[in-house]
Design a protein around this motif. Structure first.
Motif, mmCIF file in Angstrom:
data_model
loop_
_atom_site.group_PDB
_atom_site.id
_atom_site.type_symbol
_atom_site.label_atom_id
_atom_site.label_comp_id
_atom_site.label_asym_id
_atom_site.label_seq_id
_atom_site.Cartn_x
_atom_site.Cartn_y
_atom_site.Cartn_z
ATOM 1 N N PHE A 143 -2.502 -6.724 -10.606
ATOM 2 C CA PHE A 143 -1.955 -5.365 -10.643
ATOM 3 C C PHE A 143 -0.640 -5.310 -11.414
ATOM 4 O O PHE A 143 -0.340 -4.325 -12.082
ATOM 5 C CB PHE A 143 -1.740 -4.825 -9.219
ATOM 6 C CG PHE A 143 -3.012 -4.453 -8.504
ATOM 7 C CD1 PHE A 143 -4.243 -4.575 -9.142
ATOM 8 C CD2 PHE A 143 -2.998 -3.979 -7.206
ATOM 9 C CE1 PHE A 143 -5.429 -4.236 -8.493
ATOM 10 C CE2 PHE A 143 -4.171 -3.632 -6.548
ATOM 11 C CZ PHE A 143 -5.385 -3.772 -7.177
ATOM 12 N N THR A 144 0.143 -6.358 -11.286
ATOM 13 C CA THR A 144 1.395 -6.413 -12.029
ATOM 14 C C THR A 144 1.094 -6.468 -13.531
ATOM 15 O O THR A 144 1.730 -5.779 -14.337
ATOM 16 C CB THR A 144 2.221 -7.640 -11.588
ATOM 17 O OG1 THR A 144 2.388 -7.565 -10.170
ATOM 18 C CG2 THR A 144 3.589 -7.668 -12.240
ATOM 19 N N ALA A 145 0.077 -7.246 -13.898
ATOM 20 C CA ALA A 145 -0.332 -7.324 -15.306
ATOM 21 C C ALA A 145 -0.880 -5.992 -15.804
ATOM 22 O O ALA A 145 -0.857 -5.702 -17.000
ATOM 23 C CB ALA A 145 -1.378 -8.427 -15.475
ATOM 24 N N LYS A 146 -1.372 -5.175 -14.888
ATOM 25 C CA LYS A 146 -1.874 -3.847 -15.262
ATOM 26 C C LYS A 146 -0.754 -2.806 -15.255
ATOM 27 O O LYS A 146 -1.011 -1.602 -15.254
ATOM 28 C CB LYS A 146 -2.981 -3.404 -14.295
ATOM 29 C CG LYS A 146 -4.346 -4.005 -14.608
ATOM 30 C CD LYS A 146 -5.384 -3.438 -13.641
ATOM 31 C CE LYS A 146 -6.811 -3.821 -13.999
ATOM 32 N NZ LYS A 146 -7.385 -3.016 -15.069
ATOM 33 N N ASN A 147 0.497 -3.280 -15.200
ATOM 34 C CA ASN A 147 1.680 -2.420 -15.301
ATOM 35 C C ASN A 147 1.923 -1.478 -14.128
ATOM 36 O O ASN A 147 2.451 -0.376 -14.303
ATOM 37 C CB ASN A 147 1.656 -1.592 -16.587
ATOM 38 C CG ASN A 147 1.667 -2.476 -17.804
ATOM 39 O OD1 ASN A 147 2.387 -3.480 -17.832
ATOM 40 N ND2 ASN A 147 0.850 -2.142 -18.793
ATOM 41 N N ALA A 148 1.546 -1.902 -12.939
ATOM 42 C CA ALA A 148 1.899 -1.106 -11.759
ATOM 43 C C ALA A 148 3.420 -1.089 -11.654
ATOM 44 O O ALA A 148 4.091 -2.046 -12.036
ATOM 45 C CB ALA A 148 1.295 -1.739 -10.508
ATOM 46 N N LYS A 149 3.970 0.024 -11.134
ATOM 47 C CA LYS A 149 5.422 0.122 -10.975
ATOM 48 C C LYS A 149 5.885 -0.772 -9.817
ATOM 49 O O LYS A 149 6.908 -1.434 -9.890
ATOM 50 C CB LYS A 149 5.790 1.584 -10.710
ATOM 51 C CG LYS A 149 7.260 1.874 -10.685
ATOM 52 C CD LYS A 149 7.438 3.377 -10.624
ATOM 53 C CE LYS A 149 8.896 3.749 -10.482
ATOM 54 N NZ LYS A 149 9.000 5.202 -10.204
ATOM 55 N N SER A 150 5.127 -0.740 -8.734
ATOM 56 C CA SER A 150 5.404 -1.629 -7.602
ATOM 57 C C SER A 150 4.078 -1.981 -6.944
ATOM 58 O O SER A 150 3.110 -1.226 -7.047
ATOM 59 C CB SER A 150 6.333 -0.949 -6.596
ATOM 60 O OG SER A 150 5.677 0.140 -5.985
ATOM 61 N N VAL A 151 4.050 -3.137 -6.290
ATOM 62 C CA VAL A 151 2.837 -3.549 -5.575
ATOM 63 C C VAL A 151 3.247 -4.025 -4.190
ATOM 64 O O VAL A 151 4.023 -4.963 -4.053
ATOM 65 C CB VAL A 151 2.093 -4.701 -6.308
ATOM 66 C CG1 VAL A 151 0.818 -5.057 -5.554
ATOM 67 C CG2 VAL A 151 1.781 -4.332 -7.746
ATOM 68 N N ARG A 152 2.744 -3.323 -3.170
ATOM 69 C CA ARG A 152 3.047 -3.728 -1.798
ATOM 70 C C ARG A 152 1.739 -4.063 -1.070
ATOM 71 O O ARG A 152 0.676 -3.576 -1.454
ATOM 72 C CB ARG A 152 3.767 -2.596 -1.060
ATOM 73 C CG ARG A 152 5.273 -2.658 -1.297
ATOM 74 C CD ARG A 152 5.958 -1.491 -0.648
ATOM 75 N NE ARG A 152 5.945 -0.381 -1.570
ATOM 76 C CZ ARG A 152 6.754 0.663 -1.475
ATOM 77 N NH1 ARG A 152 7.611 0.752 -0.510
ATOM 78 N NH2 ARG A 152 6.691 1.617 -2.365
ATOM 79 N N ILE A 153 1.862 -4.840 -0.023
ATOM 80 C CA ILE A 153 0.673 -5.283 0.701
ATOM 81 C C ILE A 153 0.733 -4.813 2.155
ATOM 82 O O ILE A 153 1.740 -4.999 2.834
ATOM 83 C CB ILE A 153 0.569 -6.821 0.671
ATOM 84 C CG1 ILE A 153 0.355 -7.305 -0.767
ATOM 85 C CG2 ILE A 153 -0.552 -7.305 1.584
ATOM 86 C CD1 ILE A 153 0.374 -8.818 -0.918
ATOM 87 N N CYS A 154 -0.368 -4.191 2.592
ATOM 88 C CA CYS A 154 -0.495 -3.772 3.988
ATOM 89 C C CYS A 154 -1.761 -4.407 4.548
ATOM 90 O O CYS A 154 -2.859 -4.122 4.090
ATOM 91 C CB CYS A 154 -0.596 -2.243 4.048
ATOM 92 S SG CYS A 154 -0.873 -1.606 5.709
ATOM 93 N N THR A 155 -1.598 -5.288 5.524
ATOM 94 C CA THR A 155 -2.777 -5.960 6.087
ATOM 95 C C THR A 155 -2.879 -5.719 7.579
ATOM 96 O O THR A 155 -1.870 -5.678 8.285
ATOM 97 C CB THR A 155 -2.738 -7.482 5.787
ATOM 98 O OG1 THR A 155 -3.972 -8.068 6.202
ATOM 99 C CG2 THR A 155 -1.602 -8.192 6.506
ATOM 100 N N LEU A 156 -4.105 -5.547 8.036
ATOM 101 C CA LEU A 156 -4.313 -5.359 9.471
ATOM 102 C C LEU A 156 -3.984 -6.656 10.211
ATOM 103 O O LEU A 156 -3.289 -6.643 11.214
ATOM 104 C CB LEU A 156 -5.769 -4.942 9.728
ATOM 105 C CG LEU A 156 -6.178 -4.774 11.187
ATOM 106 C CD1 LEU A 156 -5.317 -3.747 11.901
ATOM 107 C CD2 LEU A 156 -7.649 -4.393 11.289
ATOM 108 N N LEU A 157 -4.483 -7.787 9.675
ATOM 109 C CA LEU A 157 -4.269 -9.068 10.340
ATOM 110 C C LEU A 157 -3.633 -10.079 9.403
ATOM 111 O O LEU A 157 -3.885 -10.061 8.195
ATOM 112 C CB LEU A 157 -5.610 -9.649 10.830
ATOM 113 C CG LEU A 157 -6.473 -8.766 11.720
ATOM 114 C CD1 LEU A 157 -7.768 -9.500 12.065
ATOM 115 C CD2 LEU A 157 -5.746 -8.368 12.994
ATOM 116 N N ASN A 158 -2.857 -10.972 9.981
ATOM 117 C CA ASN A 158 -2.225 -12.035 9.214
ATOM 118 C C ASN A 158 -2.425 -13.361 9.956
ATOM 119 O O ASN A 158 -2.223 -13.431 11.155
ATOM 120 C CB ASN A 158 -0.726 -11.741 9.078
ATOM 121 C CG ASN A 158 -0.026 -12.717 8.154
ATOM 122 O OD1 ASN A 158 -0.617 -13.201 7.183
ATOM 123 N ND2 ASN A 158 1.228 -13.017 8.453
#
Ligand code: IMP
Ligand code: MG
Length: 179
Positions: free
Chosen positions: A115-130
């Motif tokens: 996603f960073t290579a696709k020029n997203a402005k920011s990339v955040r992660i939301c996961t139900l489980l870790n």
């Protein structure tokens, strides 16, 4: 409880409460951002994505991606294949990836770079489980529903051999199912 389960780990009520809590956090963090896109990772995130989005009250779009790194085994192969790509460009967008579970971290680490290579402005992660005990690559996770131990869990989108995604709760499989 489903007959193939040893125990229920997280109830439907607990998951819904977590979805609400995470949505509130995301909304606070995104208050000054426009162009927010939630990208659900198929197929595991379907139930969580729906619950999360119902609690989001801001201008946003959604998209889905499908990748695989598991094949038929219980362990990540470390190689990530894109099965279905995004349907819209994400240039200059604030992307929130919605995932069911982070295990080795290989999937999310690949997607974040992609996603960073696709020029997203920011990339955040939301996961139900870790499952931090199983990490192979380090990864920053912004929003976490629950930390789980090193047990194979199913339900609420999570599968074993594609089954159990429909369960309305998260449970631990009886070992005899996969041994
Ligand atoms: P990672 O690349 O190893 O972090 O794997 C992430 C993916 O592995 C998740 O999206 C799940 O599809 C799958 N996975 C990891 N642990 C479990 C589990 O306990 N139950 C079901 N699927 C799992
Ligand atoms: Mg998955």
């Amino acid at each position: 409880m489903h007959k193939d389960l040893q125990k229920i780990l997280i109830s439907e009520e607990e998951i819904k409460a977590a979805a609400k809590r995470l949505a509130e956090q995301i909304q606070r963090d995104c208050a000054d951002e426009d162009e927010v896109v939630f990208v659900g990772l198929l197929k595991g995130s379907v139930q969580f994505m729906a619950d999360l989005l119902k609690n989001i009250d801001m201008k946003c779009t959604i998209d889905f991606m499908c990748v695989s790194s598991y094949g038929k085994s219980l362990k990540s192969t470390g190689r990530v294949n894109i099965i279905k790509d995004l349907s819209e460009p994400i240039d200059d967008k604030n992307v929130i990836i919605v995932e069911d579970i982070i295990d080795s971290g290989n999937t999310l680490s690949f997607i974040k770079k992609y996603f960073t290579a696709k020029n997203a402005k920011s990339v955040r992660i939301c996961t139900l489980l870790n499952k931090p005990s199983r990490r192979e690559v380090e990864i920053d996770v912004d929003y976490i529903g629950f930390e789980v131990d090193d047990e194979f869990v199913v339900g609420y989108g999570l599968d074993y051999l594609e089954y159990y995604r429909n369960l309305p709760y998260i449970g631990v499989l009886k070992p005899e199912i996969y041994e």
